[in-house]
Design a protein around this motif. Structure first.
Motif, short mmCIF file in Angstrom:
data_model
loop_
_atom_site.label_atom_id
_atom_site.label_comp_id
_atom_site.label_asym_id
_atom_site.label_seq_id
_atom_site.Cartn_x
_atom_site.Cartn_y
_atom_site.Cartn_z
N THR A 463 0.83 -1.20 0.00
CA THR A 463 0.00 0.00 0.00
C THR A 463 0.86 1.26 0.00
OG1 THR A 463 -1.73 -1.19 1.18
CG2 THR A 463 -1.85 1.22 1.22
N PHE A 464 1.89 1.25 0.83
CA PHE A 464 2.80 2.40 0.87
C PHE A 464 3.45 2.60 -0.50
CE2 PHE A 464 7.05 4.18 1.49
CZ PHE A 464 6.76 5.32 2.22
N TRP A 465 3.83 1.51 -1.14
CA TRP A 465 4.49 1.60 -2.46
C TRP A 465 3.54 2.22 -3.49
CZ3 TRP A 465 9.53 -0.30 -3.29
CH2 TRP A 465 9.99 -0.20 -4.62
N PHE A 471 5.65 6.27 -9.52
CA PHE A 471 6.46 6.34 -10.73
C PHE A 471 7.54 5.26 -10.77
CE2 PHE A 471 4.96 10.72 -10.03
CZ PHE A 471 4.22 10.88 -11.19
N ASN A 472 7.64 4.44 -9.72
CA ASN A 472 8.60 3.34 -9.69
C ASN A 472 7.90 2.02 -9.95
OD1 ASN A 472 10.74 5.09 -8.98
ND2 ASN A 472 10.19 4.96 -6.81
N PRO A 473 8.54 1.12 -10.68
CA PRO A 473 7.91 -0.18 -10.95
C PRO A 473 7.74 -0.98 -9.66
CG PRO A 473 10.21 -0.21 -11.64
CD PRO A 473 9.89 1.23 -11.29
N MET A 549 1.22 3.81 8.38
CA MET A 549 0.77 3.83 7.00
C MET A 549 -0.61 4.47 6.89
SD MET A 549 -1.44 2.18 4.72
CE MET A 549 -1.76 0.60 5.48
N LEU A 550 -1.51 4.17 7.82
CA LEU A 550 -2.85 4.75 7.80
C LEU A 550 -2.81 6.27 7.93
CD1 LEU A 550 -5.88 4.10 7.75
CD2 LEU A 550 -5.79 3.89 10.24
#
Length: 646
Positions: A463-465, A471-473, A549-550
């Motif tokens: 989720t963070f990613w 823009f990153n794979p 993260m939330l």
């Protein structure tokens, strides 16, 4: 706790050479002087001639005379109850003009022994325990000598005279020997050890009565096939209230043709009242002569009879390892407790020591309402298992899409499904399987638990990613599988190689007659440490990272139009996600928790599969509603992706 033997390892080595001497000089955990009623030592100054030991011992209690001259060391007098002996023994030649010697007298066993320059002579062999004996040998007249005689004579280390004395006289008195011995043992820190050792050194077999203990000595021969011992009852105590002991056939050491075992019964004894723990009045001690017995393949069984316990009390079998503890410390290690009735409890133990029934009067140490909690957990787990199956089928329909969120969700669902299935079947396996199967089951349950926590961490990372690395794979799918299914195997395999980590675990309920078994991590110190470091540490990391993260997601979207238009929807979805994470947070408060927390933990935590399914379908419905709206801007597309991938 390890099993108790009669003698410490260091004193077992002393038996090599002359067994009779060592049996007299060595007693478990005691100094030899403390167990000698009389010990007179000195240095015999003699000429370089052939030396002899002369002794003339008779019945009575007039006393003894210990004398020495240029060639003879003599012991004469009347101190014994039964022994009558007279003889002359030649001694080993000595190049020195002085020789150390000691005279030992044990009136309880009617035993007299002499040691001359490490050469041992048993003048009177041990007999049965004497009711009346000659003791309190006190110093009488001394006859001096100029050249030959006894120099530096002492009693129990206290010097009588540093001069050369030709003759020492000691006078005695008659005494109730058994009563005197019990009073002496009661003042020692390990008085019970003294009693059992004295009984083992005696020549008696069968029932032996002492004022402080009742014992039974049994000789195990080569054909020993087990034996049921009914301990002798003290005066005024009904025989049916006395413990009954079953000695298994494996108790006899294979290396000996004959071996003696003593079973001692202590009723209202003062020997075991130095502990702060509450035990019932009866204590049973079991010892095998010259052996330390542990890890018996077949346990010995002791059936205790006791008064009716209160509903808030729980009885458990305990033992005291005197080789480790100077004070009385009762432990459950090595013993199983079987409650046959309100007044009868049987202890099955794999070692020898002192055994008793410990009364647990602290109800907070038992899990309250365990039967109800078990039933609730089983029902909720069944709901979660069905929910996981439905959710997995739904996720597989999205398998053709290139969306990695579906892959991550499938991994979590599979791990949670396996955990729930293993947990539900755990109790049945623990009751019917052997120890090896239970260890495997415990390790698999631990693996699936860590796997679920790791997949929760993968959900957080993914989720963070998706929110911050747009823009990153995305990482390769095998990385997620490695984190979710590969990493948990590392700690589980490592702990399995250490040993004594996985096995059968017992949980006592508020109903003292009910015991629940499960295959999990044992209650050993290493297992408990592993639990707190691995399980609790990983749980804390997942919960804290999920909360972080939330907050980060909330900061990123709360100023967007989507937040103002669909605030209720966002709060519902993330509130459900927070609830899903909070199920594990309750674990931090479930150790000494109130009944409300315990029930909440069991209900909410067992419904994780149901919450996971509910969360997925709520997200899917929001996505469909978003796709059907007229405003399908790029901002809306970002919202859809975020909701779908969360």
């Amino acid at each position: 706790m390890s099993a108790l033997g009669l003698l410490s390892i260091s004193k077992m080595d002393q038996r090599i050479g002359n067994l009779l001497l060592v049996l007299i000089l060595s007693v478990r955990g005691h100094e030899t002087d403390g167990d000698r009623d009389f010990k007179m030592c000195g240095t015999w100054k003699h000429a370089n001639v052939l030396r002899t030991l002369h002794y003339d011992i008779k019945h009575g209690c007039s006393g003894i005379v210990i004398a020495a001259n240029a060639s003879t060391l003599s012991i004469q007098g009347s101190v014994t109850a039964q022994c009558h002996i007279s003889d002359v023994q030649k001694l080993i030649a000595s190049q020195s003009s002085s020789t150390s010697f000691c005279v030992f007298w044990e009136p309880l066993l009617d035993q007299l022994m002499v040691e001359v320059d490490k050469e041992n002579f048993t003048l009177c062999k041990p007999r049965e325990l004497q009711a009346n004996c000659c003791t309190y040998l006190s110093s009488g007249e001394q006859k001096s000598s100029q050249l030959y005689g006894i120099e530096s004579g002492s009693i129990h280390g206290d010097f009588l005279s540093e001069k050369v004395i030709a003759e020492y006289e000691f006078k005695g008195d008659w005494l109730n020997c058994k009563e005197y011995f019990c009073n002496k043992a009661a003042q020692e820190s390990r008085g019970a050890n003294m009693i059992e050792e004295a009984v083992l050194r005696s020549s008696e077999l069968g029932a032996i009565y002492l004022p402080c203990a009742q014992t039974t000595v049994i000789e195990m021969k080569e054909d020993f096939a087990g034996y049921n011992v009914t301990l002798p009852a003290p005066r005024g105590v009904p025989q049916e209230s006395i413990p009954v002991v079953h000695l298994p056939a494996c108790l006899k050491p294979a290396k000996t043709k004959k071996s003696k075992v003593v079973c001692s019964f202590y009723k209202n004894s003062t020997f075991f009242k130095k502990s702060s723990q509450k035990i019932l009045t009866d204590v049973v001690g079991i010892s095998v002569k010259n052996e330390i017995i542990t890890n018996l393949p077949e346990p010995l069984r002791i059936k205790f009879h006791h008064s009716v316990l209160k509903k808030t009390e729980r009885s458990k079998c305990v033992s005291w390892d005197t080789r480790k503890d100077n004070e009385v410390v009762w432990r459950e290690t090595g013993c199983e407790t079987y409650r046959h009735s309100e007044v009868e409890t049987e202890c099955c133990c794999n070692h020898l020591t002192y055994f008793a029934i410990l009364v647990d009067v602290n109800p907070t140490r038992r899990l309250r309402h365990l039967e109800a909690l078990t039933y609730i957990t089983a029902v909720c787990c069944a709901i979660s298992i069905v929910s996981c199956a439905i959710l997995f089928v739904s996720l597989c329909r999205q398998r053709k899409s290139k969306n990695q969120s579906s892959l991550v969700h499938r991994g979590l669902v599979v791990a949670l499904f396996l955990l729930l299935v293993l947990f539900v079947s755990n109790g049945t396996i623990a009751n019917v399987a052997n120890e090896s199967v239970c260890r495997i089951m415990g390790s698999l349950l631990h693996y699936t638990l860590i796997s679920v926590l790791c997949w929760m961490a993968v959900e957080v990372i993914h989720t963070f990613w998706m929110m911050y690395m747009v823009f990153n794979p995305s990482p390769k799918p095998w990385i997620w599988y490695l984190l979710g299914f590969g990493f948990p195997a590392v700690p589980v395999i490592s702990l399995g190689l250490v040993g004594d980590i996985y096995g059968q675990r017992k949980v006592k309920s508020d109903d003292v007659t009910t015991t629940y078994r499960m295959c999990w991590m044992t209650d050993s110190r290493s297992a408990l440490m592993s639990h707190f470091i691995i399980n609790t540490g990983l749980l804390a990391a997942v919960v804290s990272s999920g909360l972080i993260m939330l907050l980060l997601v909330f900061r990123k979207i709360h100023n967007r139009d989507e937040w103002r238009k669909n605030r209720v929807a966002f709060l519902s979805i993330w509130g459900l996600s927070c609830l899903f994470g909070s199920t594990w947070t309750l674990a931090f408060f479930s150790f000494e928790a109130s009944e409300t927390i315990l029930f909440l933990f069991c209900i909410i935590n067992s419904l994780q599969g149901f919450f996971l399914m509910l969360r997925f379908f709520a997200l899917e419905r929001m996505q469909k509603n978003s796709q059907s709206s007229s405003d399908f801007s790029s901002t809306g597309s970002t919202r859809q992706q975020m909701l779908q991938n969360s």
